[in-house]
Design a protein around this motif. Structure first.
Motif, PDB file in Angstrom:
ATOM      1  N   ARG A  68      43.203  18.687  19.317  1.00 55.00           N
ATOM      2  CA  ARG A  68      42.801  19.954  19.613  1.00 55.00           C
ATOM      3  C   ARG A  68      41.711  20.109  20.231  1.00 55.00           C
ATOM      4  O   ARG A  68      41.719  21.153  21.161  1.00 55.00           O
ATOM      5  CB  ARG A  68      42.824  20.761  18.142  1.00 55.00           C
ATOM      6  N   GLY A  69      40.696  19.567  19.941  1.00 59.73           N
ATOM      7  CA  GLY A  69      39.319  19.769  20.670  1.00 59.73           C
ATOM      8  C   GLY A  69      39.624  19.362  21.983  1.00 59.73           C
ATOM      9  O   GLY A  69      38.792  20.113  22.909  1.00 59.73           O
ATOM     10  N   TRP A  70      40.203  18.327  22.394  1.00 56.64           N
ATOM     11  CA  TRP A  70      40.489  17.987  23.830  1.00 56.64           C
ATOM     12  C   TRP A  70      41.359  18.938  24.566  1.00 56.64           C
ATOM     13  O   TRP A  70      40.987  19.394  25.682  1.00 56.64           O
ATOM     14  CB  TRP A  70      40.997  16.415  23.783  1.00 56.64           C
ATOM     15  N   LEU A  71      42.484  19.285  23.836  1.00 62.05           N
ATOM     16  CA  LEU A  71      43.256  20.182  24.678  1.00 62.05           C
ATOM     17  C   LEU A  71      42.754  21.655  24.828  1.00 62.05           C
ATOM     18  O   LEU A  71      43.105  22.098  25.895  1.00 62.05           O
ATOM     19  CB  LEU A  71      44.510  20.496  23.753  1.00 62.05           C
ATOM     20  N   THR A  72      41.636  21.912  24.070  1.00 56.34           N
ATOM     21  CA  THR A  72      40.870  23.194  24.241  1.00 56.34           C
ATOM     22  C   THR A  72      39.803  23.188  25.190  1.00 56.34           C
ATOM     23  O   THR A  72      39.298  24.227  25.344  1.00 56.34           O
ATOM     24  CB  THR A  72      40.808  23.964  23.085  1.00 56.34           C
ATOM     25  N   GLY A  73      39.387  22.032  25.745  1.00 58.56           N
ATOM     26  CA  GLY A  73      38.276  21.880  26.682  1.00 58.56           C
ATOM     27  C   GLY A  73      38.653  22.692  28.103  1.00 58.56           C
ATOM     28  O   GLY A  73      39.609  22.815  28.343  1.00 58.56           O
ATOM     29  N   PRO A  74      37.315  22.794  28.761  1.00 56.95           N
ATOM     30  CA  PRO A  74      37.479  23.707  29.886  1.00 56.95           C
ATOM     31  C   PRO A  74      38.393  23.049  30.867  1.00 56.95           C
ATOM     32  O   PRO A  74      38.595  23.718  31.879  1.00 56.95           O
ATOM     33  CB  PRO A  74      35.940  23.912  30.216  1.00 56.95           C
ATOM     34  N   GLY A  75      38.278  21.649  31.040  1.00 58.78           N
ATOM     35  CA  GLY A  75      39.408  21.020  31.884  1.00 58.78           C
ATOM     36  C   GLY A  75      40.663  21.416  31.972  1.00 58.78           C
ATOM     37  O   GLY A  75      41.174  21.412  33.195  1.00 58.78           O
ATOM     38  N   LEU A  76      41.446  22.009  31.002  1.00 61.92           N
ATOM     39  CA  LEU A  76      42.599  22.249  30.813  1.00 61.92           C
ATOM     40  C   LEU A  76      42.891  23.716  30.712  1.00 61.92           C
ATOM     41  O   LEU A  76      43.957  24.309  30.602  1.00 61.92           O
ATOM     42  CB  LEU A  76      43.280  21.762  29.782  1.00 61.92           C
ATOM     43  N   THR A  77      41.968  24.541  30.699  1.00 62.65           N
ATOM     44  CA  THR A  77      42.146  26.109  30.494  1.00 62.65           C
ATOM     45  C   THR A  77      42.901  26.744  31.508  1.00 62.65           C
ATOM     46  O   THR A  77      43.761  27.480  30.934  1.00 62.65           O
ATOM     47  CB  THR A  77      40.514  26.786  30.616  1.00 62.65           C
ATOM     48  N   ARG A  78      42.567  26.567  32.712  1.00 67.06           N
ATOM     49  CA  ARG A  78      43.508  26.909  33.918  1.00 67.06           C
ATOM     50  C   ARG A  78      44.756  26.677  33.824  1.00 67.06           C
ATOM     51  O   ARG A  78      45.786  27.179  34.227  1.00 67.06           O
ATOM     52  CB  ARG A  78      43.256  26.793  35.208  1.00 67.06           C
ATOM     53  N   LEU A  79      45.190  25.423  33.339  1.00 71.24           N
ATOM     54  CA  LEU A  79      46.599  24.855  33.040  1.00 71.24           C
ATOM     55  C   LEU A  79      47.134  25.378  32.115  1.00 71.24           C
ATOM     56  O   LEU A  79      48.412  26.241  32.216  1.00 71.24           O
ATOM     57  CB  LEU A  79      46.492  23.260  32.829  1.00 71.24           C
ATOM     58  N   ASP A 110      40.803  15.540  33.475  1.00 65.85           N
ATOM     59  CA  ASP A 110      41.618  15.768  32.170  1.00 65.85           C
ATOM     60  C   ASP A 110      43.208  15.966  32.602  1.00 65.85           C
ATOM     61  O   ASP A 110      44.013  15.590  31.743  1.00 65.85           O
ATOM     62  CB  ASP A 110      41.351  17.278  31.642  1.00 65.85           C
ATOM     63  N   LEU A 111      43.386  16.644  33.716  1.00 57.95           N
ATOM     64  CA  LEU A 111      44.991  16.552  34.157  1.00 57.95           C
ATOM     65  C   LEU A 111      45.341  15.058  34.371  1.00 57.95           C
ATOM     66  O   LEU A 111      46.515  14.797  33.962  1.00 57.95           O
ATOM     67  CB  LEU A 111      45.153  17.322  35.516  1.00 57.95           C
ATOM     68  N   SER A 112      44.630  14.218  34.959  1.00 61.67           N
ATOM     69  CA  SER A 112      44.913  12.889  35.073  1.00 61.67           C
ATOM     70  C   SER A 112      45.229  12.141  33.840  1.00 61.67           C
ATOM     71  O   SER A 112      46.361  11.574  33.727  1.00 61.67           O
ATOM     72  CB  SER A 112      43.993  12.107  36.064  1.00 61.67           C
ATOM     73  N   LEU A 113      44.735  12.546  32.532  1.00 61.96           N
ATOM     74  CA  LEU A 113      44.723  11.747  31.387  1.00 61.96           C
ATOM     75  C   LEU A 113      46.095  12.427  30.725  1.00 61.96           C
ATOM     76  O   LEU A 113      46.805  11.898  30.008  1.00 61.96           O
ATOM     77  CB  LEU A 113      43.606  12.194  30.417  1.00 61.96           C
ATOM     78  N   LEU A 114      46.092  13.809  30.823  1.00 60.10           N
ATOM     79  CA  LEU A 114      47.620  14.493  30.271  1.00 60.10           C
ATOM     80  C   LEU A 114      48.763  14.037  31.232  1.00 60.10           C
ATOM     81  O   LEU A 114      49.729  13.712  30.375  1.00 60.10           O
ATOM     82  CB  LEU A 114      47.259  16.245  30.567  1.00 60.10           C
ATOM     83  N   LEU A 115      48.603  13.676  32.488  1.00 57.17           N
ATOM     84  CA  LEU A 115      50.056  13.264  33.133  1.00 57.17           C
ATOM     85  C   LEU A 115      50.139  12.114  33.344  1.00 57.17           C
ATOM     86  O   LEU A 115      51.322  11.829  33.746  1.00 57.17           O
ATOM     87  CB  LEU A 115      49.974  14.296  34.669  1.00 57.17           C
ATOM     88  N   GLY A 116      49.052  11.562  33.095  1.00 56.87           N
ATOM     89  CA  GLY A 116      49.335   9.950  33.330  1.00 56.87           C
ATOM     90  C   GLY A 116      49.473   9.278  34.691  1.00 56.87           C
ATOM     91  O   GLY A 116      50.048   8.390  34.956  1.00 56.87           O
TER      92      GLY A 116
END
Length: 411
Positions: A68-79, A110-116
């Motif tokens: 949850r802490g990683w998903l709510t970080g500023p790197g994914l806010t706009r996504l 962060d998007l690179s980590l999320l999308l693989g």
């Protein structure tokens, strides 16, 4: 632990057993609920009605705290902001794509980590099915929709919401159409034109569909009386208000004021006054003191309904006899003669504010004496005052003395 996943098959789970995120949560919850159940069982034996406090730690969370802490970080806010808008406009389905531009370094990482996949450009097109699958296979263990709802606030299916609003307003117009068809207006041409005009104009946004149905049905009833075959015209706006609310038109002023309030029309409480003289209430508020001071100076006083609301103690001295007259000239004569006897003048037919004052005085235990004109309106008013307030004739109480010089000495 032992899992009874299927009849006849048992599987022992150890710390090395590979488990999905869902299985891990089930096992965590089972331990917590088992501990709570054991505590309640022991508590019920000694204090069955005692309040029970449940502490399940992180049992209500659908996401691990680190995830949850990683998903709510500023790197994914706009996504998440873009995905939320897309899902809410797409029946909350993780389909289609989303374009993000002007990405900063943290957003790309962060998007690179999320999308693989590595992202090196400042813009990217994200197919929503990709993060949906990646989240399900990750520590989150939830799809894209479920993850957004965990992060909050809940998603809204805007298409379904618009369809629901449209259905409710269609019911409003269907109800109006049915009311017109079932009324005596059905054979005329103008009701359909009125219906079309209303539908084109619409209803204010702050009005609910339920209120609109009720109001339009009442409007049909009023129009039936005004413009229907019988055309039984009411005598005024008050009777129209009574008709619109399905009540009888009141005979008294208090009932008519209540009817107007029911129709969201609040009569003013400052324009109508009760003419008084010599009232000496025992209360210590500034309004009570003002009345006593005017009485000491032999000056009349006009009381509004607002004054009557704010007079906290209108009680006159014990045993006070209050004279009620119809003509304001009697008040002038009493003031000119410096009389000390209290007067309430109806100024013709008693207005609501006068009756309110008399009602308030009647509750204090004072006595009344009435004098009015000897004509049909005067006799009607006399009967009303005598019947409601048990007033005696003013002559028996020396009403003529109100006009005589020196009546202040006689009391």
């Amino acid at each position: 632990m032992v899992e009874d996943a299927a009849p006849g098959r048992r599987r022992r789970l150890t710390g090395r057993t590979g488990l999905s995120q869902g299985e891990q949560r089930v096992l965590s919850y089972l331990v917590l609920f088992a501990a709570a159940a054991a505590h309640f069982t022991s508590l019920a034996e000694s204090a069955p009605y005692a309040p029970r406090l449940i502490l399940l730690d992180d049992g209500v969370s659908g996401l691990p705290s680190a995830t949850r802490g990683w998903l709510t970080g500023p790197g994914l806010t706009r996504l998440w902001e873009g995905v939320r808008k897309r899902l809410e406009s797409n029946r909350v389905l993780a389909t289609g794509s989303l374009r993000l531009t002007a990405l900063n370094t943290q957003e790309r990482n962060d998007l690179s980590l999320l999308l693989g996949e590595p992202l090196t450009r400042s813009a990217v097109t994200v197919r929503l099915d990709v993060p949906d699958a990646r989240l399900r296979a990750s520590a989150a263990g939830l799809g894209l929709r479920e993850t957004l709802e965990e992060l909050g606030p809940p998603l809204t299916d805007r298409r379904a919401a618009r369809a629901d609003v449209a259905a409710r307003w269609e019911q409003v117009w269907s109800s109006l159409s049915w009311s017109l068809d079932a009324s005596p207006l059905a054979g005329q041409e103008w009701p359909r034109q009125w219906y079309d005009l209303l539908r084109r104009a619409g209803v204010p946004r702050e009005v609910t569909s339920e209120a609109a149905i009720w109001t339009l049905q009442q409007a049909v009833q009023v129009l039936t009386v005004l413009l229907g075959p019988e055309r039984n015209f009411p005598r005024g706006r008050g009777e129209l208000a009574a008709l619109a609310h399905g009540t009888e038109f009141p005979d008294d002023a208090a009932g008519r004021r209540a009817l107007w309030r029911l129709a969201s029309v609040t009569p003013d409480e400052a324009s109508s006054t009760a003419l008084t003289y010599g009232l000496r209430p025992v209360g210590e508020g500034w309004r009570e003191r003002a009345l006593r001071e005017r009485a000491d100076h032999h000056a009349e006083a006009h009381l509004t309904r607002r004054d009557l609301h704010d007079l906290h103690d209108l009680r006159p001295p014990a045993g006070t006899l209050i004279h009620i007259c119809e003509n304001p000239r009697v008040v002038e004569a009493a003031a000119d003669a410096a009389c000390v006897r209290p007067l309430v003048c109806t100024s013709g037919s008693a207005a609501m504010v006068v009756l309110t004052l008399l009602d308030a005085l009647a509750t204090t235990g004072c006595r009344f004496a009435y004098h009015g004109d000897f004509d049909w309106p005067g006799i009607a008013l006399a009967n009303r005052v005598i019947r409601h307030y048990e007033a005696g004739p003013a002559v028996a109480h020396g009403h003529r003395g109100l006009r005589a010089p020196g009546c202040s000495q006689s009391g």
